[in-house]
Design a protein around this motif. Structure first.
Motif, mmCIF file in Angstrom:
data_model
loop_
_atom_site.group_PDB
_atom_site.id
_atom_site.type_symbol
_atom_site.label_atom_id
_atom_site.label_comp_id
_atom_site.label_asym_id
_atom_site.label_seq_id
_atom_site.Cartn_x
_atom_site.Cartn_y
_atom_site.Cartn_z
ATOM 1 N N VAL A 88 0.847 -1.206 0.000
ATOM 2 C CA VAL A 88 0.000 0.000 0.000
ATOM 3 C C VAL A 88 0.878 1.251 0.000
ATOM 4 O O VAL A 88 0.710 2.151 -0.837
ATOM 5 C CB VAL A 88 -0.941 0.017 1.225
ATOM 6 N N ASP A 89 1.827 1.308 0.951
ATOM 7 C CA ASP A 89 2.614 2.538 1.141
ATOM 8 C C ASP A 89 3.554 2.812 -0.029
ATOM 9 O O ASP A 89 3.714 3.953 -0.455
ATOM 10 C CB ASP A 89 3.458 2.429 2.421
ATOM 11 N N ASP A 90 4.205 1.779 -0.515
ATOM 12 C CA ASP A 90 5.302 1.999 -1.461
ATOM 13 C C ASP A 90 4.890 1.891 -2.922
ATOM 14 O O ASP A 90 5.597 2.384 -3.798
ATOM 15 C CB ASP A 90 6.434 0.991 -1.188
ATOM 16 N N TYR A 91 3.776 1.192 -3.194
ATOM 17 C CA TYR A 91 3.424 0.941 -4.600
ATOM 18 C C TYR A 91 2.056 1.488 -4.996
ATOM 19 O O TYR A 91 1.949 2.249 -5.946
ATOM 20 C CB TYR A 91 3.482 -0.572 -4.893
ATOM 21 N N ILE A 107 -9.737 2.496 -11.138
ATOM 22 C CA ILE A 107 -8.612 2.464 -10.195
ATOM 23 C C ILE A 107 -8.293 1.017 -9.817
ATOM 24 O O ILE A 107 -7.124 0.610 -9.762
ATOM 25 C CB ILE A 107 -8.944 3.311 -8.939
ATOM 26 N N HIS A 108 -9.335 0.211 -9.574
ATOM 27 C CA HIS A 108 -9.104 -1.179 -9.172
ATOM 28 C C HIS A 108 -8.313 -1.921 -10.241
ATOM 29 O O HIS A 108 -7.324 -2.593 -9.971
ATOM 30 C CB HIS A 108 -10.438 -1.887 -8.918
ATOM 31 N N ARG A 109 -8.760 -1.761 -11.490
ATOM 32 C CA ARG A 109 -8.095 -2.495 -12.577
ATOM 33 C C ARG A 109 -6.671 -1.980 -12.785
ATOM 34 O O ARG A 109 -5.740 -2.765 -13.008
ATOM 35 C CB ARG A 109 -8.908 -2.350 -13.856
ATOM 36 N N LEU A 110 -6.499 -0.678 -12.671
ATOM 37 C CA LEU A 110 -5.172 -0.088 -12.876
ATOM 38 C C LEU A 110 -4.200 -0.580 -11.798
ATOM 39 O O LEU A 110 -3.065 -0.981 -12.101
ATOM 40 C CB LEU A 110 -5.296 1.436 -12.816
ATOM 41 N N LEU A 111 -4.639 -0.561 -10.539
ATOM 42 C CA LEU A 111 -3.756 -0.993 -9.447
ATOM 43 C C LEU A 111 -3.455 -2.485 -9.564
ATOM 44 O O LEU A 111 -2.330 -2.930 -9.318
ATOM 45 C CB LEU A 111 -4.386 -0.694 -8.083
ATOM 46 N N LEU A 112 -4.464 -3.257 -9.942
ATOM 47 C CA LEU A 112 -4.270 -4.701 -10.107
ATOM 48 C C LEU A 112 -3.236 -4.971 -11.193
ATOM 49 O O LEU A 112 -2.289 -5.745 -11.012
ATOM 50 C CB LEU A 112 -5.609 -5.343 -10.473
ATOM 51 N N ASN A 113 -3.388 -4.309 -12.336
ATOM 52 C CA ASN A 113 -2.476 -4.536 -13.456
ATOM 53 C C ASN A 113 -1.071 -4.031 -13.170
ATOM 54 O O ASN A 113 -0.108 -4.502 -13.777
ATOM 55 C CB ASN A 113 -3.007 -3.832 -14.718
ATOM 56 N N SER A 114 -0.960 -3.055 -12.245
ATOM 57 C CA SER A 114 0.336 -2.407 -12.034
ATOM 58 C C SER A 114 1.377 -3.377 -11.519
ATOM 59 O O SER A 114 2.573 -3.137 -11.642
ATOM 60 C CB SER A 114 0.184 -1.235 -11.056
ATOM 61 N N GLY A 115 0.949 -4.489 -10.920
ATOM 62 C CA GLY A 115 1.931 -5.445 -10.409
ATOM 63 C C GLY A 115 2.431 -6.400 -11.481
ATOM 64 O O GLY A 115 3.356 -7.173 -11.245
ATOM 65 N N TYR A 116 1.806 -6.355 -12.654
ATOM 66 C CA TYR A 116 2.068 -7.263 -13.769
ATOM 67 C C TYR A 116 1.734 -8.700 -13.376
ATOM 68 O O TYR A 116 0.856 -9.314 -13.950
ATOM 69 C CB TYR A 116 3.507 -7.158 -14.294
ATOM 70 N N TRP A 117 2.421 -9.247 -12.336
ATOM 71 C CA TRP A 117 2.028 -10.571 -11.826
ATOM 72 C C TRP A 117 0.861 -10.346 -10.879
ATOM 73 O O TRP A 117 1.042 -9.910 -9.745
ATOM 74 C CB TRP A 117 3.201 -11.244 -11.121
ATOM 75 N N GLY A 120 -2.462 -13.244 -5.583
ATOM 76 C CA GLY A 120 -1.748 -13.482 -4.335
ATOM 77 C C GLY A 120 -2.370 -12.684 -3.216
ATOM 78 O O GLY A 120 -2.910 -11.592 -3.423
ATOM 79 N N SER A 121 -2.324 -13.247 -2.015
ATOM 80 C CA SER A 121 -3.034 -12.608 -0.911
ATOM 81 C C SER A 121 -2.412 -11.273 -0.528
ATOM 82 O O SER A 121 -3.124 -10.352 -0.122
ATOM 83 C CB SER A 121 -3.093 -13.549 0.289
ATOM 84 N N ILE A 122 -1.101 -11.114 -0.651
ATOM 85 C CA ILE A 122 -0.477 -9.847 -0.234
ATOM 86 C C ILE A 122 -0.948 -8.713 -1.143
ATOM 87 O O ILE A 122 -1.417 -7.666 -0.678
ATOM 88 C CB ILE A 122 1.056 -9.982 -0.246
ATOM 89 N N ALA A 123 -0.852 -8.925 -2.452
ATOM 90 C CA ALA A 123 -1.276 -7.882 -3.402
ATOM 91 C C ALA A 123 -2.767 -7.597 -3.265
ATOM 92 O O ALA A 123 -3.199 -6.439 -3.289
ATOM 93 C CB ALA A 123 -0.952 -8.313 -4.828
ATOM 94 N N HIS A 124 -3.560 -8.666 -3.103
ATOM 95 C CA HIS A 124 -5.011 -8.463 -3.071
ATOM 96 C C HIS A 124 -5.471 -7.827 -1.762
ATOM 97 O O HIS A 124 -6.407 -7.032 -1.759
ATOM 98 C CB HIS A 124 -5.738 -9.789 -3.322
ATOM 99 N N ASN A 125 -4.837 -8.162 -0.651
ATOM 100 C CA ASN A 125 -5.200 -7.495 0.600
ATOM 101 C C ASN A 125 -4.892 -5.998 0.515
ATOM 102 O O ASN A 125 -5.694 -5.172 0.954
ATOM 103 C CB ASN A 125 -4.450 -8.114 1.782
ATOM 104 N N VAL A 324 -13.341 -10.835 2.007
ATOM 105 C CA VAL A 324 -13.296 -9.617 1.193
ATOM 106 C C VAL A 324 -11.880 -9.051 1.075
ATOM 107 O O VAL A 324 -11.447 -8.699 -0.027
ATOM 108 C CB VAL A 324 -14.296 -8.564 1.735
ATOM 109 N N PRO A 325 -11.090 -8.974 2.174
ATOM 110 C CA PRO A 325 -9.746 -8.419 2.002
ATOM 111 C C PRO A 325 -8.869 -9.274 1.078
ATOM 112 O O PRO A 325 -8.190 -8.748 0.199
ATOM 113 C CB PRO A 325 -9.181 -8.395 3.434
ATOM 114 N N THR A 326 -8.891 -10.577 1.244
ATOM 115 C CA THR A 326 -7.973 -11.439 0.500
ATOM 116 C C THR A 326 -8.362 -11.546 -0.977
ATOM 117 O O THR A 326 -7.535 -11.900 -1.821
ATOM 118 C CB THR A 326 -7.932 -12.834 1.155
ATOM 119 N N LEU A 327 -9.615 -11.238 -1.290
ATOM 120 C CA LEU A 327 -10.074 -11.320 -2.687
ATOM 121 C C LEU A 327 -9.976 -9.981 -3.409
ATOM 122 O O LEU A 327 -10.337 -9.880 -4.572
ATOM 123 C CB LEU A 327 -11.517 -11.836 -2.731
#
Ligand code: MG
Length: 444
Positions: A88-91, A107-117, A120-125, A324-327
């Motif tokens: 959250v803080d750095d990316y 925003i949701h789609r943009l942030l999701l795509n920004s990781g390329y991969w 995963g629970s960390i990115a999705h939380n 909800v957080p993990t998804l």
């Protein structure tokens, strides 16, 4: 052909003939990211760690340039707290500053795509913390509770289930009847198996708690299969038909052991049997269904809504456990809830103590607005948690009633939270480090 058809046909041929360099990009691409002229702008995304409930929470606050307009989200992954905060803080947070918080889907789609991969629970939380905060802001901007944004009321309140546990049928049945007397129509029953760390059972006293801490988590599937089904059947006999019983196997069985469990608990007439299989064994759910009529629930370990789709399409499960957080927040889970409705499954969102009151309010928005809702897990929040989160959803008469305040209806008291720092160093939950009798690592 009319004259105007001829004119547009001529225009099409001219467009195709024009050299590529002379073509202008469509206006919408040139304007991205678009924004409404007088919309709010995100000024900051802040994270807060606290542990008033005992487990670590990651709370996200999205701030805007409009006086008092902020949103809260829950990004709590109790096993990977610091990693989620960093995402959250750095990316993700920096990508949000300057955006109109109303543009949730983009925003949701943009942030999701920004990781390329993706995934995963960390990115999705991390994504969920921001996403749920944006829904909170949208509700406050509209002056409506979030459940109204999702379609409005499909029910007055959401039936909640509470947890009880013990060793023998008599003591557990007493607790079930006591919960029923408090208004609960649904109760999860967990049965301690002597000599093993059965999931979800509270130690009897301080001495038993010390013994459990001293040995690393130990699991014996055969002991569980021998001991638990007769106890569940006896609990049903003792409490009668008037209360729904739920049980969580916590993904600790092989597919054949799970089929044996389904056969043996048939007479306990469970509301659902949860996580009889691990996510890795999900393709066995079809055969598990054929073993008996016990309704099957799964999903609290899923970190992508796509994981549910083969099970829904095959009509292999009855309840989708939804964290909800993990998804990734309300944006993907509202679509999953709609899919459950269309495929004839019901929803049972995840709500143990490690889903914060902000996350519970997001659950409740889904529960109240969906015809597919089944039951809501509802942890008992401690006094300290209620102080940190004014407006936290609390069951009354075995059900959760939605707040009518705009947004999620939950606040965050930063000063109160500061009195409950997360433990340092952070440790894994002990049950996540489970071992079999031969010392091999088990799924938790
Ligand atoms: Mg569970």
């Amino acid at each position: 052909m009319t004259p105007s058809d001829h004119a547009s046909d001529r225009q099409d041929r001219q467009d195709r003939a024009a050299p590529a360099a002379a073509r202008q990009p469509p206006e919408v691409l040139a304007a991205a990211p678009w924004s409404t002229p007088r919309g709010a702008r995100v000024t900051a995304v802040r994270t807060f760690l606290c542990a008033p409930q005992g487990c670590p929470y990651v709370i996200v606050r999205v701030e805007t340039d409009q006086q008092g307009l902020t949103g809260l989200g829950c990004a709590s992954d109790p096993q990977r707290t610091l990693a989620v905060r960093s995402v959250v803080d750095d990316y993700l947070g920096p990508m949000l500053v300057g955006r109109d918080p109303a543009d949730i889907e983009d925003i949701h789609r943009l942030l999701l795509n920004s990781g390329y991969w993706r995934g995963g629970s960390i990115a999705h939380n991390a994504l969920a913390g921001i996403d749920v905060a944006l829904w909170d802001i949208k509700g406050k901007t509209a002056g409506l509770p979030v459940y109204q944004l999702l379609g409005g009321r499909a029910r007055v309140a959401a039936d909640a289930y509470t947890h009880v546990s013990g060793r023998e049928a008599g003591e557990i049945a007493e607790q079930v009847l006591a919960a029923a007397a408090r208004g609960y129509r649904h109760v999860r029953v967990q049965v301690a198996v002597p000599g093993t760390d059965t999931y979800g059972t509270a130690p009897r006293d301080a001495a038993e708690a010390a013994v459990r801490r001293a040995r690393s988590g130990r699991w014996d599937p055969l002991g569980y299969l021998r001991h638990v089904p007769p106890v569940l059947r006896e609990i049903r006999e003792r409490v009668g038909p008037g209360v729904e019983l739920l049980h969580d196997a916590h993904e600790r069985l092989t597919p054949s052991q799970a089929r044996e469990l389904v056969r043996q608990v048939e007479d306990a007439r469970l509301f659902f049997l949860e996580d009889a299989l691990a996510p890795e064994d999900a393709s066995h759910f079809g055969r598990l269904r054929e073993a008996g009529s016990v309704p099957l629930a799964v999903g609290e370990l899923y970190d992508d809504v796509q994981q549910y789709m083969p099970l829904l399409e095959a009509r292999a499960i009855d309840f989708a456990r939804i964290r909800v957080p993990t998804l990734g927040g309300l944006t993907p889970t509202r679509k999953l809830v709609a899919a459950c409705e269309l495929f004839g499954a019901r929803t049972a969102p995840h709500g143990p103590g490690d889903v914060s009151p902000v996350g519970m309010a997001a659950n409740l928005a889904l529960d109240i607005s969906s015809p597919a809702f089944g039951v809501q897990e509802a942890a008992a929040f401690k006094e300290a948690t209620l102080e940190v989160f004014p407006g936290a959803p609390v069951p009354r008469g075995g059900a959760l009633y939605p707040s009518e305040a705009p947004g999620l209806g939950v606040e965050f008291d930063e000063r109160a939270a500061a009195a409950h720092p997360v433990p340092a160093p952070l440790e894994h939950d002990r049950w996540a480090l489970l071992r079999a009798a031969d010392g091999s690592a088990m799924r938790p």
